[in-house]
Design an enzyme around this catalytic site. Sequence first.
Site: not given
Lengths: 482, 477
Positions: A76, A151, A175
Site C-alpha cells: 500500500k 482505504s 480499511s
Amino acid sequence: MSRRTVAELSRSLARGEFSSTELTRDYLSRIKQFNGVYNAYITVTEELALAQAGAADQRRARGEYGPLTGIPIAHKDIFCMQDVRTTCASKMLSNFIAPYNATVVERLNAAGTVTLGKTNMDEFAMGSSNETSFFGAVRNPWDPERVPGGSSGGSAAAVAADLCAMATGTDTGGSIRQPAAFCGITGFKPSYGRISRWGMIAFASSLDQAGPISKSAEDAALMMNAIAGPDIKDSTCVDLAAPDYMATLNDSLQGLRIGVPRQHLAEGLGAEVESALQAALKVFENLGATIQEVDLPNSHLSVPAYYVIAPAEASANLSRFDGVRYGYRCADPVNLEDMYKRSRNEGFGSEVKRRIMIGTYALSAGFYDAYYIKAQQIRRLIKQDFDNAFKEVDVIIGPTTPHTAFKLGEKNSDPVTMYLEDIYTIAVNLAGLPGMSIPAGSHQGLPIGIQLVGKDFDEARLLNVAHQYQQNTDWHLQGPEV
Amino acid sequence: MVWETVIGLEVHVQLDTKSKLFSGSSTTFGAEPNTQAGIYDLAMPGTLPVFNEAVLRMAVKFGLAIDAEIGRRSVFDRKNYFYPDLPKGYQVTQLQFPTVGKGSLQITLEDGSDKVIGITRAHIEEDAGKSLHEDFLGLTGIDLNRAGTALLEIVSEPELRNAKEAVAYLKKLHAIILYLGISDGNMAQGSMRCDANVSVRKLGAKEFGTRAEIKNINSFRFVEKAINHEVQRQINILEDGGRIIQETRLYDADKDETRSMRSKEVANDYRYFPEPDLLPVVIDEAYIESVRAELPELPNAKRARFVSQYGLSDYDAGVLASSREMANFYEEVVKICDDAKLSANWVTVDLQGLLNKSDLEINQSPVSATRLGALIGRIKDQTVSSKIAKTVFEAMLGNEQSVDEIIESQGLKQVTDSGAIEKLVDEVIAANPEQVTQYRAGKEKVFAFFIGQAMKVSKGKANPDQLNALLLQKLKG
C-alpha cells in the site's frame, strides 16, 4: 501460474516448477495488461522487482530461503520505501521519494519478497471507496463499475485480480476488512501494537494498524510470521514476541464459542449479507463450534466516537505537510502564510481537508471536553463491551459490511452515508482488537465478507478459525473474471 | 501611588544529553546547519518518537533537587501550531501530567535574608529549530539542528517581587543545574533561556494586575534590565490612567526597552491533546531512589556544611557554595593549606578579584588550587607575611615557578631572626632621634612611623609581630 495462494506458489518455487523471476515477469505482464482497467497500482517498481526476484532465485539456489522468498508482493502506498516514490495517494506527496523503509517493508524485504509496486488507496487512508485518491479511483475486479472499498482498495483489488500474490494494507476503521469483503479476499487487521507503525504514514496514530491482504488465512499467517513482533522504533508496538501463526492453523474448532453481536443483526444489514453470515455460522457449527448472541450495547456510538478521535489525531499528523521541507509547495508564494494556505489547500483533496477541519474543531478550546474527551470515554465503553462479550465467547463473528460493493460515485455526495460503511468494523479499531474479513458468499456476482474479531493479541486463534472455515468452503478460492 | 511588582519566570533549560529527546540525532552546538537533523527531526512522514531515557533521569534529578513531587505517570501532549522551524507542526510537551510537579527554591536576598520561591512545575519538551532571516536575500533559512533537543521548562510561582529577586532566583537555578550537571547553562548560547511574566498592582491589592510576558532574555543582566524597564512602562501607563494589555513583548538589549511582539488577546489555540505515538512514562519508587542516590551535595547543604565544618560566615559560605567549581576549588585549597578561613579570604577576595578583572570563570583560574594552597601555607607558617603574600601572588600569575621558588628567588622570605630584627630596630631608633624624643614625650602616634621605617628598610619582610614587640620594648626603654 495465476490465482494461486502464496502457500501454493511457495511450494511450486521450492519444487522448482518455476523461478521467482518467471513468476515476477508473469505478474508484471498481468499488471501491464490489467492495471489500466483497475488502477490498483500507483507505482510499479519493475526494475526493483526483477532485481529482487533474481536475488531470491540465487538465495534459493544456495538453499537460503523461507516461505516468502521470491513471492511477489504489493505495498500500500502508505508504507515508506527507500528511494521509491511514496505518495499516500495525495498530490501533497506525489513527488515524495522516501529516504527510508517502513519496518513492515524492511521485514518483508528480509523475508525475500519481491516488490511489484505501490498500490492505490484513499488519500491518506481517508475513505471507504478508494475514490479520494489523487491518482484516480480503483475499480472492483468483480465489477469495474463498482468500488473496491477503501482505504486499502488498491491492495484488495490487486490481490483479487491477481496482480500480486499478496499485499500489505492498513486499517484505521476498517480499511483492510471492508475492501477485503468487497473484493472477495482475506483481510487481516492485527491487534493495535502487534505490528510496528514505523514508516507507515500516520492517519490516526492510536487506531492505525498494518496487516496482510491475501487470498487465504494461511497466506495471512505466512505474512504475519514475517511482520509481527516488537520494534524499538515504535513505542506503541508491544514488547510481546509473536507466536508462529502457522503452528495453530489446523487446531480443531471443537468447543469453540462463537458470539454473534445482537446489534449487528439489526436494521441496516442487507438480507444477502445476513443469509451468508447464517450459512457461515452453520459451517462453524458443523465444525464443532457453538453459537450464541452477544451484546455490544455501545456499538451504535462507535462511528461518532471514531469521527472525533481519528480526525483529531489526523489534524495534527497532517500538519507536517506544510510545503517547507518536502512534498507539494504552491507556486510563487508571496509570504509564509500564503505558502501554508495554498500548499495545503492545493495539495490536499476535499475529504482530507474535511477531516482536518473536523479534527481541528474537535480539539479547539471550548469544544475539547465535549468532543475529544467524550469520544475517549465512549472508546473505553466500547472496549468494555468487548471485554464483557469475551468473558462468554472466544471469537465474535458478524458481517464486515452491511451490503456488497456499491457503485462508483454512489455515495460520495454524502460523507455521513460513506462513514456508515464502516459501522461494523470501526469498533474493533477503537478497542484495539484483532479483526479479519473472509469471503463467505456472493450475491449477484459480488462477494460478501464476514468479520471475525478476537481477543487482544489472540491473532493466532482468528487465523485458525478462518483457516478451518476455508478448509471446508471454497469462497476464498473464487476469483473474478479478469 | 505605591506599586508592587509581581514576577513569575519560565526558564527553558536545554538538557545536556548526547542525543535528542525523541531521536538518535546528535545535539552538539554549532554544527553546520541541518547536519544534525535526522528523519524524525525533519518530520518525515511515518517517523515515530522514541523517548530518550537519559532525559527522564535528568528531569527527575532536578525534581529531587528542588524537593518537588515527581510525577509517577507523566504524559506527553501535542501542542499544535504552524511555524517553519517546527517541522511536525506540533511540539511534543507535557501539559497536564509533567514529570516534575510542585517544588521550591530558596534564594538569598541582598540583605542576607532567605526567601523561598515556589516552583509550579517543570516539564519535558522538545526544542524548535531556528529560522535564519539573514543571508537569504529576503527569504528565510531553516536550521533544524536544534529541533527536537530536550528542554526542561521550569515554571515559577508569581512570587518574585522585584528584578533583583528574579535575578537571584535565576542564578540559584543556574547553580543547581550546573551542580546537577544536567545542562551547561550557557545563556549566551541559549542553553538556558528565560521568559518573564511581569505585572504590577497597588501595594496590598489581592488581585494580580494584567501581565506581559517578556520573551527570550539571554543574560542575568538583561533579566534585571528588562524587568525594570517593563515595570516602569506598566507603572507609567497605569498612572496615566491607561490599562495594560496582555501580550508578549521582546526585550531589545541595544535600546534597553521591551516592545510588543503579539497580543495574547487573540491568543493561539494550541489544541493540546495526548501524544498517541508515546506511552505514558511510569516511574516507580526504586527508580526515584536510584536517581536520588546520584544526587550531588547541593548549594544549600554545602553552604551549611561550610559554616559548620570550616567555621565560615554565612556570607562567605554562600559565596563559595554558589557554584560547584568554586566550592571544589576552595576545598582543594583548604586541603593543602589546612586553614579554612584564610583560604576563604583568598578565594573570595584576592582570587575572585583577579577573575573578575580578567573576566574569567573559576575553572579558567590562572592560579591553580594547589599553588594557592601552597601560598597560604607559607603565610600560615610565617614564611611570608600576608602583605608580602600578595606580592608572591602577583608573581605567580606570570610565572610557572613554585611558590617556594618565587619566595626564594625574589628574596621575599620573612625575617624572623630576632637578632636581625633587633639590629633593624636599633638602626631606625638611631637614625631618628627627634621622633624618639616625641614618642617618649607621650606622642604615641609616632610609633606607626617607626614601624613604617623598619618595614621600609626590611623591604616589608620583617615579621610584624616581632618587630612590634621589639620596637615597643626599645622605645619604652
